[in-house]
Design a protein around this motif. Structure first.
Motif, PDB file in Angstrom:
ATOM      1  N   ILE A 106      49.549  47.832  44.930  1.00 34.28           N
ATOM      2  CA  ILE A 106      48.193  47.749  44.376  1.00 34.28           C
ATOM      3  C   ILE A 106      47.211  47.572  45.535  1.00 34.28           C
ATOM      4  N   LEU A 107      46.054  48.197  45.428  1.00 35.14           N
ATOM      5  CA  LEU A 107      44.938  47.995  46.349  1.00 35.14           C
ATOM      6  C   LEU A 107      43.772  47.425  45.555  1.00 35.14           C
ATOM      7  N   THR A 108      43.069  46.449  46.106  1.00 36.26           N
ATOM      8  CA  THR A 108      41.862  45.956  45.444  1.00 36.26           C
ATOM      9  C   THR A 108      40.627  46.240  46.291  1.00 36.26           C
ATOM     10  N   ASP A 109      39.607  46.812  45.632  1.00 39.80           N
ATOM     11  CA  ASP A 109      38.287  46.934  46.239  1.00 39.80           C
ATOM     12  C   ASP A 109      37.649  45.547  46.221  1.00 39.80           C
ATOM     13  N   SER A 110      36.827  45.253  47.214  1.00 38.43           N
ATOM     14  CA  SER A 110      36.282  43.899  47.361  1.00 38.43           C
ATOM     15  C   SER A 110      35.209  43.550  46.343  1.00 38.43           C
ATOM     16  N   GLY A 111      34.732  44.536  45.596  1.00 42.16           N
ATOM     17  CA  GLY A 111      33.642  44.295  44.654  1.00 42.16           C
ATOM     18  C   GLY A 111      32.275  44.567  45.236  1.00 42.16           C
ATOM     19  N   GLU A 152      34.217  35.013  52.843  1.00 38.85           N
ATOM     20  CA  GLU A 152      35.347  34.082  52.720  1.00 38.85           C
ATOM     21  C   GLU A 152      35.870  34.019  51.284  1.00 38.85           C
ATOM     22  N   SER A 153      34.975  33.897  50.324  1.00 40.79           N
ATOM     23  CA  SER A 153      35.431  33.775  48.936  1.00 40.79           C
ATOM     24  C   SER A 153      36.093  35.056  48.450  1.00 40.79           C
ATOM     25  N   VAL A 154      35.606  36.195  48.931  1.00 40.86           N
ATOM     26  CA  VAL A 154      36.211  37.471  48.525  1.00 40.86           C
ATOM     27  C   VAL A 154      37.636  37.592  49.072  1.00 40.86           C
ATOM     28  N   MET A 155      37.874  37.075  50.278  1.00 37.21           N
ATOM     29  CA  MET A 155      39.243  37.041  50.798  1.00 37.21           C
ATOM     30  C   MET A 155      40.120  36.125  49.939  1.00 37.21           C
ATOM     31  N   ASP A 156      39.578  34.966  49.583  1.00 33.92           N
ATOM     32  CA  ASP A 156      40.334  34.024  48.757  1.00 33.92           C
ATOM     33  C   ASP A 156      40.650  34.624  47.388  1.00 33.92           C
ATOM     34  N   ILE A 157      39.671  35.293  46.807  1.00 36.24           N
ATOM     35  CA  ILE A 157      39.864  35.903  45.488  1.00 36.24           C
ATOM     36  C   ILE A 157      40.953  36.977  45.550  1.00 36.24           C
ATOM     37  N   GLN A 158      40.913  37.781  46.615  1.00 33.85           N
ATOM     38  CA  GLN A 158      41.912  38.849  46.721  1.00 33.85           C
ATOM     39  C   GLN A 158      43.297  38.306  47.068  1.00 33.85           C
ATOM     40  N   ARG A 159      43.354  37.155  47.707  1.00 28.02           N
ATOM     41  CA  ARG A 159      44.645  36.475  47.881  1.00 28.02           C
ATOM     42  C   ARG A 159      45.215  36.095  46.509  1.00 28.02           C
ATOM     43  N   ILE A 160      44.344  35.576  45.627  1.00 20.00           N
ATOM     44  CA  ILE A 160      44.794  35.162  44.292  1.00 20.00           C
ATOM     45  C   ILE A 160      45.184  36.370  43.444  1.00 20.00           C
ATOM     46  N   ILE A 161      44.397  37.428  43.505  1.00 21.02           N
ATOM     47  CA  ILE A 161      44.747  38.644  42.754  1.00 21.02           C
ATOM     48  C   ILE A 161      46.082  39.191  43.249  1.00 21.02           C
ATOM     49  N   GLY A 162      46.267  39.180  44.561  1.00 20.93           N
ATOM     50  CA  GLY A 162      47.587  39.485  45.117  1.00 20.93           C
ATOM     51  C   GLY A 162      47.865  40.945  45.383  1.00 20.93           C
ATOM     52  N   ALA A 163      46.829  41.749  45.628  1.00 21.56           N
ATOM     53  CA  ALA A 163      47.064  43.153  45.949  1.00 21.56           C
ATOM     54  C   ALA A 163      47.749  43.293  47.299  1.00 21.56           C
ATOM     55  N   ASP A 164      48.482  44.373  47.473  1.00 22.33           N
ATOM     56  CA  ASP A 164      49.146  44.641  48.748  1.00 22.33           C
ATOM     57  C   ASP A 164      48.133  44.981  49.833  1.00 22.33           C
ATOM     58  N   ILE A 165      47.108  45.741  49.467  1.00 17.23           N
ATOM     59  CA  ILE A 165      46.040  46.114  50.397  1.00 17.23           C
ATOM     60  C   ILE A 165      44.728  45.591  49.842  1.00 17.23           C
ATOM     61  N   ILE A 166      43.992  44.850  50.656  1.00 17.86           N
ATOM     62  CA  ILE A 166      42.716  44.289  50.209  1.00 17.86           C
ATOM     63  C   ILE A 166      41.614  44.786  51.138  1.00 17.86           C
ATOM     64  N   MET A 167      40.396  44.833  50.598  1.00 20.18           N
ATOM     65  CA  MET A 167      39.280  45.419  51.333  1.00 20.18           C
ATOM     66  C   MET A 167      38.316  44.352  51.811  1.00 20.18           C
ATOM     67  N   ALA A 168      37.714  44.610  52.965  1.00 18.30           N
ATOM     68  CA  ALA A 168      36.678  43.729  53.492  1.00 18.30           C
ATOM     69  C   ALA A 168      35.438  43.787  52.603  1.00 18.30           C
ATOM     70  N   PHE A 169      34.655  42.707  52.615  1.00 16.82           N
ATOM     71  CA  PHE A 169      33.407  42.627  51.846  1.00 16.82           C
ATOM     72  C   PHE A 169      32.314  43.309  52.664  1.00 16.82           C
TER      73      PHE A 169
END
Length: 376
Positions: free
Chosen positions: A89-94, A128-145
């Motif tokens: 899974i990949l998550t866009d940072s929002g 910082e919070s977007v990194m924390d949120i994406q840690r909780i969501i747990g995607a394999d690939i996460i995007m910078a804000f």
């Protein structure tokens, strides 16, 4: 994680590779179906795996943060456990979603304050919070804000926005490096190149992003209304700079023709809502061109949705039957059309990969670009 380049096309910048994650391997070039709220609209996970042959899907930080909320996702053990998808899974940072709410958000150095599109409640995202949120969501690939600039936008706005995006990136990297994955598998952070359609800004951003030596890199702020020629020009500028040994992700792109042209420019990963969104309105992508299945001309056409398509999707339904379902507003219409369009997109990038390996990509691409863009 590991990314390996297996083949480079002799006549273009197209590449075939493999991206290995703890949830499985991804053969590139790849298209990633968009599952904004934890689901690809109108498509069952079983269909994603068995019919569409999806290797990775997307989630969106903004939408998942609002609904179902971080507590639910964390209690489930992360998004993979919550939605039953055991592949990457990949998550866009929002960032794109927040900045598209221009009337409902305030931007400052610390981050972005925004109002929920659901109930108007106020929220704040920082790097910082977007990194924390994406840690909780747990995607394999996460995007910078980042800030996704609109098109058109003035040079000064694009320049100031780019500087902010780069400062935010440094904060994202610091937070990412000082935290650990929550669910016992690795995560990778992708920075995002911005700069609107200004060549010098794109060069500056690509060089800055390349210097961060991240696992992979993304290109944002394109396919937001600019002419296709501008998108290709900016993509080429950036791919000339980004490291060749790392995956390159062109965000939010696009039509089948856009994808083929961008593969030729050295892009490895794509996502877009177009195949599912258009499917729900009766627009089908096929190997012969684009069909508006609502048109009267298909009322008595009992041929398969794509005469050449038995290799990429279960083609048991006729054009006439799908048209009937759409006209009657049957829910099954959205499911059939979405599975078809996504199946076609995944077939298209698989074919591109095979042509790259065979050494015949450019000739095939030039033929297919014209074919898939025509209206039937």
């Amino acid at each position: 994680m590991k990314f390996s380049l297996l083949h480079n096309d002799k006549d273009s910048k197209a590449r075939a590779g493999i991206l290995e994650t703890d949830h499985g391997s991804i053969e590139t070039p790849i298209f990633m179906p968009v599952g904004t709220a934890g689901t690809v609209k109108a498509v069952h996970q079983r269909e994603l795996k068995d019919d569409i042959k999806a290797q990775i899907i997307l989630g969106n930080t903004y939408h998942l943060y609002l609904r179902p909320g971080l507590e639910v996702i964390e209690n489930a053990g992360g998004l993979h456990k919550f939605n039953g998808w055991d592949k990457p899974i990949l998550t866009d940072s929002g960032g794109y979603q927040i900045f598209s709410l221009s009337a409902q958000r305030k931007l400052k150095e610390e981050g972005a304050t925004f109002k929920s599109h659901i109930d108007g409640s106020k929220h704040f995202f920082s790097p910082e919070s977007v990194m924390d949120i994406q840690r909780i969501i747990g995607a394999d690939i996460i995007m910078a804000f980042d800030e996704c600039t609109p098109y058109p936008c003035e040079f000064k706005y694009a320049k100031d926005s780019l500087a902010l995006t780069h400062r935010w990136l440094d904060r994202c990297i610091s937070r990412f490096d000082e935290t650990e994955p929550k669910y016992n598998y690795s995560q990778a952070l992708f920075p995002i190149v911005q700069g609107s359609v200004y060549k010098d800004l794109r060069i500056q951003s690509a060089e800055y992003i390349a210097s961060k030596n991240a696992f992979g890199n993304a290109i944002g702020g394109l396919s937001v209304g600019e002419p296709a020629e501008e998108m290709y020009a900016m993509t080429e500028v950036v791919t000339n700079i980004l490291p060749k040994d790392k995956p390159r992700y062109l965000m939010g792109v696009g039509t089948p023709a856009n994808i083929l042209e961008s593969i030729a420019l050295g892009i490895d990963m794509f996502d877009c809502v177009m195949p599912t969104r258009n499917a729900r309105h009766g627009l089908l992508f096929t190997s012969n061109g684009i069909i508006n299945i609502r048109n009267e001309k298909w009322k008595n056409d009992f041929s398969p949705l794509d005469e050449n398509g038995t290799t990429f999707v279960d083609n048991e339904y006729s054009k006439a039957y799908l048209r009937h379902l759409l006209v009657c507003n049957e829910l099954l219409a959205a499911q059939i059309a979405s599975v078809h369009n996504l199946g076609f997109y995944l077939w298209l990038v698989k074919e591109a990969r095979e042509k790259i390996i065979e050494g015949s990509f450019l000739e095939w691409k030039n033929k297919m670009v014209k074919q898939v863009a025509q209206r039937l």
